[in-house]
Design an enzyme around this catalytic site. Structure first.
Site, mmCIF file in Angstrom:
data_model
loop_
_atom_site.group_PDB
_atom_site.id
_atom_site.type_symbol
_atom_site.label_atom_id
_atom_site.label_comp_id
_atom_site.label_asym_id
_atom_site.label_seq_id
_atom_site.Cartn_x
_atom_site.Cartn_y
_atom_site.Cartn_z
ATOM 1 N N ASP A 16 0.827 -1.343 0.152
ATOM 2 C CA ASP A 16 -0.323 0.061 -0.132
ATOM 3 C C ASP A 16 0.875 1.157 0.128
ATOM 4 O O ASP A 16 0.664 2.039 0.990
ATOM 5 C CB ASP A 16 -0.918 -0.010 1.346
ATOM 6 C CG ASP A 16 -1.585 -1.381 1.328
ATOM 7 O OD1 ASP A 16 -2.337 -1.827 0.347
ATOM 8 O OD2 ASP A 16 -2.005 -1.523 2.631
ATOM 9 N N GLU A 223 -11.546 -0.093 -3.613
ATOM 10 C CA GLU A 223 -10.701 0.475 -2.529
ATOM 11 C C GLU A 223 -9.498 1.346 -3.203
ATOM 12 O O GLU A 223 -9.296 1.303 -4.443
ATOM 13 C CB GLU A 223 -10.259 -0.585 -1.404
ATOM 14 C CG GLU A 223 -9.261 -1.623 -2.148
ATOM 15 C CD GLU A 223 -8.840 -2.905 -1.333
ATOM 16 O OE1 GLU A 223 -9.346 -2.863 -0.112
ATOM 17 O OE2 GLU A 223 -7.950 -3.816 -2.042
HETATM 18 O O1 FUB Z 1 -3.374 -3.685 3.256
HETATM 19 C C1 FUB Z 1 -4.580 -3.786 3.798
HETATM 20 C C2 FUB Z 1 -5.583 -3.487 2.571
HETATM 21 O O2 FUB Z 1 -5.149 -4.380 1.446
HETATM 22 C C3 FUB Z 1 -5.449 -2.127 1.995
HETATM 23 O O3 FUB Z 1 -6.095 -1.244 2.867
HETATM 24 C C4 FUB Z 1 -6.298 -2.322 0.742
HETATM 25 O O4 FUB Z 1 -6.138 -1.148 0.013
HETATM 26 C C5 FUB Z 1 -5.632 -3.351 0.361
HETATM 27 O O5 FUB Z 1 -4.323 -3.214 -0.293
#
Ligand code: FUB
Length: 321
Positions: A16, A223
């Site tokens: 991330d 996301e």
């Molecule tokens: O790293 C945890 C979660 O996985 C993140 O918040 C999302 O965007 C995905 O990458």
């Protein structure tokens, strides 16, 4: 040395990446994946992160430096677990680290921590940002001095549980032919620690001006929001989650609406795909992660970067990992 495509660090698992340029250096704000043996599920229980390590590059030829632990959940009174994808911006000489984590009731909220230095250590505010919910904060410092927070994630990120405006543990995604649940935006207060008003739904439109449908999994928001400006336009980019693309949409206002434009990155090794886009010395770079170091274990990821290019019409040229 523009093309990287190998893990920036290999002594810890990182994911991330939010890349920022401060003092002519590149700082990378990643999640710090833990190498446990728990199983994967749709709630993201495998992502059990507890702290943040800030990485930095003096320039693109330099070795990547791990600046050590910058913030740990044991020092944050409101957090119970899962310190997920962070971002950091600078205002008036102070650095503000925004991060999602579950509160003591298991609800994802966004917190903020402050430092005098981009690499930390950071001191967290005692409570989460009032009115915040879900995951993956990304901040825009706009040219007029206003700051905006973008966030939201389906499934483990709980976004679909907030459709009514309050947390509904049984809340689900919209029907396939209904508009997508979509990401959130809110202006930040001048102190960078509060919301100005409440988080608003952002509209992402298709080529006919219709809001993307929940069933359009190749294009709908899942996301990982990011926003940058190029030639005066706002580029809003994100992950499609279940179809594993990084895609983008453009618009003329920080609040949207944004019109879908296309793919930035084809799927990487691993379920999640997550990114940031940053300009450094006149070129643009995509920071992202995959699971190369762990041979595909979803919660043991590593961050990388590669150069990103636009065509003469401002379209981002699609990349393969
Ligand atoms: O790293 C945890 C979660 O996985 C993140 O918040 C999302 O965007 C995905 O990458």
């Amino acid at each position: 040395m523009a093309e990287q495509k190998k893990p920036l660090v290999s002594h810890i698992f990182t994911a991330d990446p939010s890349a920022r340029v401060f003092n002519d250096k590149i700082y990378i704000y990643p999640s710090h994946d833990l190498a446990h043996d728990g199983e994967d599920n749709d709630e993201g229980d495998e992502y059990q992160m507890e702290d943040y390590h800030i990485l930095s590059l003096d320039n693109l030829e330099a070795e990547c430096v791990d600046n050590g632990e910058a913030l740990h959940m044991k020092d944050i009174p409101w957090v119970s677990k899962q310190m997920w994808a962070p971002d950091c911006v600078c205002k008036d000489g102070k650095y503000y680290l925004y991060f999602p984590a579950r509160d003591k009731e298991g609800i994802f909220r966004i917190g903020v921590a402050v430092s005098d230095k981009p690499e930390g250590p950071f001191k967290a505010e005692p409570d989460y940002i009032k009115g915040s919910y879900s995951i993956d904060p990304a901040i825009l410092m706009d040219d007029d001095g206003k700051a905006y927070i973008y966030n939201g994630g389906l499934w483990g990120g709980q976004l679909e549980k907030w459709k009514t405006g309050s947390f509904d543990p049984n809340g689900g995604e919209n029907a396939k032919d209904e508009p997508e649940v979509g990401p959130l935006v809110c202006e930040l207060a001048d102190n960078m620690k509060e919301l100005k008003g409440s988080m608003q739904h952002i509209m992402i439109l298709d080529e006919n001006g219709e809001e993307l449908r929940a069933g359009d999994e190749d294009r709908r928001y899942f996301e990982d929001p990011w926003i940058h400006k190029y030639n005066g336009k706002y580029y809003f980019s994100y992950s499609t989650g279940t179809t594993h693309y990084l895609v983008y949409a453009t618009g003329d206002s920080p609040y949207g609406p944004f019109t879908y434009q296309g793919r930035i990155l084809e799927p990487v090794l691993g379920w999640t795909t997550h990114h940031s886009i940053v300009e450094y010395h006149g070129k643009w770079y995509l920071f992202y992660h995959d699971c190369e170091l762990s041979n595909g274990i979803n919660h043991r990821r590593n961050v990388k970067y590669m150069e990103l290019k636009y065509d003469e019409n401002g379209k981002i040229i699609t990349m393969t990992p």
